[in-house]
Design a protein around this motif. Structure first.
Motif, PDB file in Angstrom:
ATOM      1  N   SER A 103      14.799  17.028  25.253  1.00  0.00           N
ATOM      2  CA  SER A 103      14.660  18.663  25.167  1.00  0.00           C
ATOM      3  C   SER A 103      15.446  19.181  24.179  1.00  0.00           C
ATOM      4  O   SER A 103      15.071  20.202  23.112  1.00  0.00           O
ATOM      5  N   ARG A 104      16.674  18.588  23.791  1.00  0.00           N
ATOM      6  CA  ARG A 104      17.749  19.034  22.797  1.00  0.00           C
ATOM      7  C   ARG A 104      16.719  18.880  21.433  1.00  0.00           C
ATOM      8  O   ARG A 104      16.886  19.574  20.597  1.00  0.00           O
ATOM      9  N   VAL A 105      16.231  17.932  21.386  1.00  0.00           N
ATOM     10  CA  VAL A 105      15.576  17.166  20.226  1.00  0.00           C
ATOM     11  C   VAL A 105      14.176  18.222  19.961  1.00  0.00           C
ATOM     12  O   VAL A 105      14.301  18.740  18.564  1.00  0.00           O
ATOM     13  N   VAL A 106      13.676  18.486  20.864  1.00  0.00           N
ATOM     14  CA  VAL A 106      12.504  19.410  20.867  1.00  0.00           C
ATOM     15  C   VAL A 106      12.956  20.734  20.462  1.00  0.00           C
ATOM     16  O   VAL A 106      12.177  21.317  19.649  1.00  0.00           O
ATOM     17  N   ASN A 107      14.090  21.192  20.842  1.00  0.00           N
ATOM     18  CA  ASN A 107      14.319  22.551  20.331  1.00  0.00           C
ATOM     19  C   ASN A 107      15.472  22.686  19.245  1.00  0.00           C
ATOM     20  O   ASN A 107      15.802  23.521  18.844  1.00  0.00           O
ATOM     21  N   ASN A 108      15.284  21.407  18.423  1.00  0.00           N
ATOM     22  CA  ASN A 108      16.052  21.342  17.294  1.00  0.00           C
ATOM     23  C   ASN A 108      17.486  21.618  17.318  1.00  0.00           C
ATOM     24  O   ASN A 108      18.080  22.245  16.667  1.00  0.00           O
ATOM     25  N   LYS A 134      14.765  31.339  18.038  1.00  0.00           N
ATOM     26  CA  LYS A 134      15.192  29.619  17.793  1.00  0.00           C
ATOM     27  C   LYS A 134      16.467  29.516  18.667  1.00  0.00           C
ATOM     28  O   LYS A 134      16.643  28.476  19.131  1.00  0.00           O
ATOM     29  N   SER A 135      16.952  30.476  18.795  1.00  0.00           N
ATOM     30  CA  SER A 135      18.422  30.223  19.743  1.00  0.00           C
ATOM     31  C   SER A 135      18.142  29.721  21.098  1.00  0.00           C
ATOM     32  O   SER A 135      18.923  29.268  21.770  1.00  0.00           O
ATOM     33  N   VAL A 136      17.028  30.200  21.775  1.00  0.00           N
ATOM     34  CA  VAL A 136      17.002  29.990  23.095  1.00  0.00           C
ATOM     35  C   VAL A 136      16.234  28.465  23.416  1.00  0.00           C
ATOM     36  O   VAL A 136      15.408  27.926  22.827  1.00  0.00           O
ATOM     37  N   THR A 137      16.912  27.730  24.109  1.00  0.00           N
ATOM     38  CA  THR A 137      16.677  26.258  24.511  1.00  0.00           C
ATOM     39  C   THR A 137      16.225  26.356  26.055  1.00  0.00           C
ATOM     40  O   THR A 137      16.650  27.022  26.712  1.00  0.00           O
ATOM     41  N   MET A 138      15.800  25.176  26.299  1.00  0.00           N
ATOM     42  CA  MET A 138      15.259  24.802  27.566  1.00  0.00           C
ATOM     43  C   MET A 138      16.560  24.614  28.361  1.00  0.00           C
ATOM     44  O   MET A 138      16.356  25.099  29.500  1.00  0.00           O
ATOM     45  N   LYS A 139      17.783  24.392  27.804  1.00  0.00           N
ATOM     46  CA  LYS A 139      19.080  24.221  28.633  1.00  0.00           C
ATOM     47  C   LYS A 139      19.252  25.859  28.994  1.00  0.00           C
ATOM     48  O   LYS A 139      19.656  25.930  30.139  1.00  0.00           O
ATOM     49  N   ASP A 140      19.276  26.578  28.356  1.00  0.00           N
ATOM     50  CA  ASP A 140      19.094  27.822  28.611  1.00  0.00           C
ATOM     51  C   ASP A 140      18.415  28.443  29.697  1.00  0.00           C
ATOM     52  O   ASP A 140      18.852  29.165  30.845  1.00  0.00           O
ATOM     53  N   TYR A 157      10.234  24.608  18.248  1.00  0.00           N
ATOM     54  CA  TYR A 157      10.611  23.085  17.979  1.00  0.00           C
ATOM     55  C   TYR A 157       9.892  22.743  16.822  1.00  0.00           C
ATOM     56  O   TYR A 157      10.237  21.693  16.068  1.00  0.00           O
ATOM     57  N   ALA A 158       8.811  23.341  16.473  1.00  0.00           N
ATOM     58  CA  ALA A 158       7.599  22.725  15.733  1.00  0.00           C
ATOM     59  C   ALA A 158       8.169  22.886  14.047  1.00  0.00           C
ATOM     60  O   ALA A 158       7.883  21.705  13.460  1.00  0.00           O
ATOM     61  N   ARG A 159       8.939  23.886  13.884  1.00  0.00           N
ATOM     62  CA  ARG A 159       9.382  23.853  12.532  1.00  0.00           C
ATOM     63  C   ARG A 159       9.688  22.627  11.875  1.00  0.00           C
ATOM     64  O   ARG A 159      11.032  22.103  12.422  1.00  0.00           O
ATOM     65  N   GLY A 160       9.153  22.180  10.802  1.00  0.00           N
ATOM     66  CA  GLY A 160       9.797  21.328  10.037  1.00  0.00           C
ATOM     67  C   GLY A 160       9.433  19.871  10.502  1.00  0.00           C
ATOM     68  O   GLY A 160       9.820  18.791   9.856  1.00  0.00           O
ATOM     69  N   MET A 161       8.836  19.848  11.753  1.00  0.00           N
ATOM     70  CA  MET A 161       8.515  18.251  12.193  1.00  0.00           C
ATOM     71  C   MET A 161       7.080  18.095  11.729  1.00  0.00           C
ATOM     72  O   MET A 161       6.375  18.794  12.472  1.00  0.00           O
ATOM     73  N   LYS A 162       7.019  17.031  10.902  1.00  0.00           N
ATOM     74  CA  LYS A 162       5.656  16.819  10.539  1.00  0.00           C
ATOM     75  C   LYS A 162       4.804  16.464  11.759  1.00  0.00           C
ATOM     76  O   LYS A 162       3.477  16.753  11.374  1.00  0.00           O
ATOM     77  N   ILE A 163       5.392  15.785  12.579  1.00  0.00           N
ATOM     78  CA  ILE A 163       4.503  15.278  13.727  1.00  0.00           C
ATOM     79  C   ILE A 163       3.579  16.477  14.355  1.00  0.00           C
ATOM     80  O   ILE A 163       2.460  16.286  14.866  1.00  0.00           O
ATOM     81  N   ASN A 164       4.341  17.582  14.273  1.00  0.00           N
ATOM     82  CA  ASN A 164       3.666  18.675  14.904  1.00  0.00           C
ATOM     83  C   ASN A 164       2.953  19.791  14.034  1.00  0.00           C
ATOM     84  O   ASN A 164       3.327  20.991  14.060  1.00  0.00           O
ATOM     85  N   LYS A 165       2.249  19.266  13.024  1.00  0.00           N
ATOM     86  CA  LYS A 165       1.592  20.230  12.110  1.00  0.00           C
ATOM     87  C   LYS A 165       0.560  21.145  12.907  1.00  0.00           C
ATOM     88  O   LYS A 165      -0.190  20.676  13.866  1.00  0.00           O
ATOM     89  N   THR A 166       0.235  22.321  12.328  1.00  0.00           N
ATOM     90  CA  THR A 166      -0.475  23.367  13.104  1.00  0.00           C
ATOM     91  C   THR A 166      -1.745  23.139  12.662  1.00  0.00           C
ATOM     92  O   THR A 166      -2.838  23.368  13.567  1.00  0.00           O
ATOM     93  N   GLU A 167      -2.052  22.457  11.616  1.00  0.00           N
ATOM     94  CA  GLU A 167      -3.252  22.311  10.998  1.00  0.00           C
ATOM     95  C   GLU A 167      -4.074  23.551  11.102  1.00  0.00           C
ATOM     96  O   GLU A 167      -5.282  23.769  11.288  1.00  0.00           O
ATOM     97  N   THR A 168      -3.466  24.392  10.689  1.00  0.00           N
ATOM     98  CA  THR A 168      -3.971  25.816  10.398  1.00  0.00           C
ATOM     99  C   THR A 168      -3.354  26.438   8.851  1.00  0.00           C
ATOM    100  O   THR A 168      -2.452  26.067   8.574  1.00  0.00           O
TER     101      THR A 168
END
Lengths: 329, 329
Positions: free
Chosen positions: B25-30, A6-12, A56-67
């Motif tokens: 990006s920051r939003v996407v990565n929570n 979780k800790s790795v971001t696009m910024k890293d 990113y996906a966790r907890g964001m309803k917009i990105n349900k996995t539909e699985t």
């Protein structure tokens, strides 16, 4: 399983690659116009950091996995196969995909639950006869089949075990049985199948019959051998209700081995309603669970939980008697 | 299914939200530290554009989904259930998850393939008896069971249908049959099961026996009725090889209906090796397909395709004879 960091971001990634976040974004989105040398640097950094935008996906309803994951003891069993068939079909109608998890394989419940938490599923439907509730500490949407949970608010779908047990007793009496037995086993978890014995015996007693009982505690050794001893010791038994169809098949084998004819000497009723496939016959007379209905209900409940809608905590669905070759017509 | 829009990028989201790509990006990565008002703007833009960072995944080896789809006619069939059990178990050992796709439900092959292309699976294993190859235009890793493809480089796993057909003929002759028949059906696709008739008949002819043949073209009406006419017209038949175990069960039903005893009057051998479950008996004498081995091989081949390693285009695995109650011991 590769664990999502979780800790790795696009910024890293941008920092390590020595490029801007916008460039990483372009690479991540497969946009054109990124130089080969830059592309390689970003890919290398992504790989090195094990960066997964999925975090990113966790907890964001917009990105349900539909699985949805289905946890069952084993798919290689007609009851679970039929249930899975209907669950997949219903999920498919609703735009969901089904992940299949067999507990009898190499993975155990806890491993699956851990995996499913780490990965992305929107919810779990489970048929499990071990105390899975201990692992359900998080709020992953969950529907259980054939189990009730004392202290947890967990949705549960069962067939009407009470009515099924009573109907089995009624049918055996109607068909002329007078020395009637229950045959099964139980474990320490609070599962619905225990009601099959309870209400079968209660019905017989109310109607003035004695209930011979063979109901051993799991885990057991030599179920078949112990059952054979029981049937030898009670040669007067002329009607048997087995806790499920597989036990009914065991009973029939033993009776044949003891020189008894089914259904002429002893009539046998199972529970479940198994068949090799949809177009095949019932191998034993049985109390049929409404698996198509149970699957639809389980999916509906799970989607309600996922969408935060209200839902009934327990849904009990109607059984029926199916005449097979092991009772008299 | 929600379709993933490839064209929407993080830049589009940034533009619509009126923020920088780094913020998206920051939003996407929570990441923490994003103001509520900014967060809301970005979420609104993400939702409006239906932006899914998942679109990034395609083709990037680093972001494998570790999910494989299994397409089968129906899971509610002991042959497909057993195969699926072993495939899931083998995938699970390799860190992969299994998506189950039943064709006999509401979705058809083409819908599944389309869905699987849109969504993320690393590969597909399929048992299908319709011409699925027309849909396989993209390079999604694919392994087929029981089918061979003329003009495509598609990996295929089958049991040794030739050896199985010969063994069935040999067993029927050894067990005293003299008027021997093949019973089955076929369709226009080039599937391996056709070899069951071909090599059965060839073996009988070589050994000096005539092969009575009932092999109708699919799709058909009244298979059972036509088969009954055939068996009535050939009352001398004393040994039958059925194209699969379900057809063998049909044969046995018809024979009993015609007053013939199995195996005393007519011996029957099927193909597949179906059982209700792992611990249950074979309902018919049968040529058993090595499903555990086939599952392992299919998974191994698929992972080789996914990883770009070399693999055999066709893998043919050994069969065996299992004695059930429908042949003489």
């Amino acid at each position: 399983m590769k664990e999502i960091k979780k800790s790795v971001t696009m910024k890293d990634v941008a920092r390590l690659a020595g490029v801007g976040v916008g460039t990483v974004s372009r690479v991540v989105n497969n946009e054109k116009g990124v130089k080969k040398v830059t592309l390689d640097k970003v890919h290398k950094a992504i790989k090195e950091l094990d960066y997964l935008p999925d975090a990113y996906a966790r907890g964001m309803k917009i990105n349900k996995t539909e699985t949805v994951a289905l946890i069952i003891p084993t798919i290689w069993h007609p009851f679970f196969a039929e249930f899975s068939f209907y669950v997949e079909n219903e999920l498919s109608k609703q735009g969901y995909k089904l992940l299949l998890c067999n507990i009898d394989g190499d993975k155990k419940e806890i491993e699956y639950i851990t995996m499913l938490k780490q990965n992305k599923v929107d919810g779990i439907i489970a048929i499990t006869y071990s105390p899975i509730e201990d692992y359900l500490t998080t709020n992953i949407p969950f529907v259980s089949i054939d189990r009730t949970y004392e202290n947890k608010h967990i949705a549960c779908v069962t067939s009407d075990n009470k009515a099924g047990a009573q109907l089995a007793a009624q049918k055996l009496i109607e068909k002329g049985c007078r020395e009637i037995a229950f045959v099964g086993s139980h474990n320490s978890t609070n599962n619905e199948t225990k009601n099959r014995h309870l209400y079968f015996e209660q019905y017989l007693t109310r109607e003035g019959y004695h209930c011979h009982s063979f109901d051993i505690e799991e885990p057991f050794d030599n179920f078949v051998e112990q059952l054979e001893v029981f049937l030898k010791e009670h040669p007067q038994i002329d009607g048997i209700f087995a806790i499920n169809d597989f036990v009914a098949l065991d009973v029939i084998d033993i009776l044949e081995h003891l020189g008894k004819k089914v259904p002429d000497d002893v009539q046998v009723i199972g529970y479940d309603g198994i068949r090799l496939a949809n177009e095949r016959r019932y191998p034993v007379s049985t109390i049929k669970q409404p698996l198509e209905l149970m699957a639809k209900e389980a999916v509906q409940m799970l989607l309600s939980v996922i969408d935060g809608e209200s839902y009934p905590l327990q849904s009990v669905l109607p059984i029926s008697f199916k005449e097979g070759p092991t009772t008299k017509k």
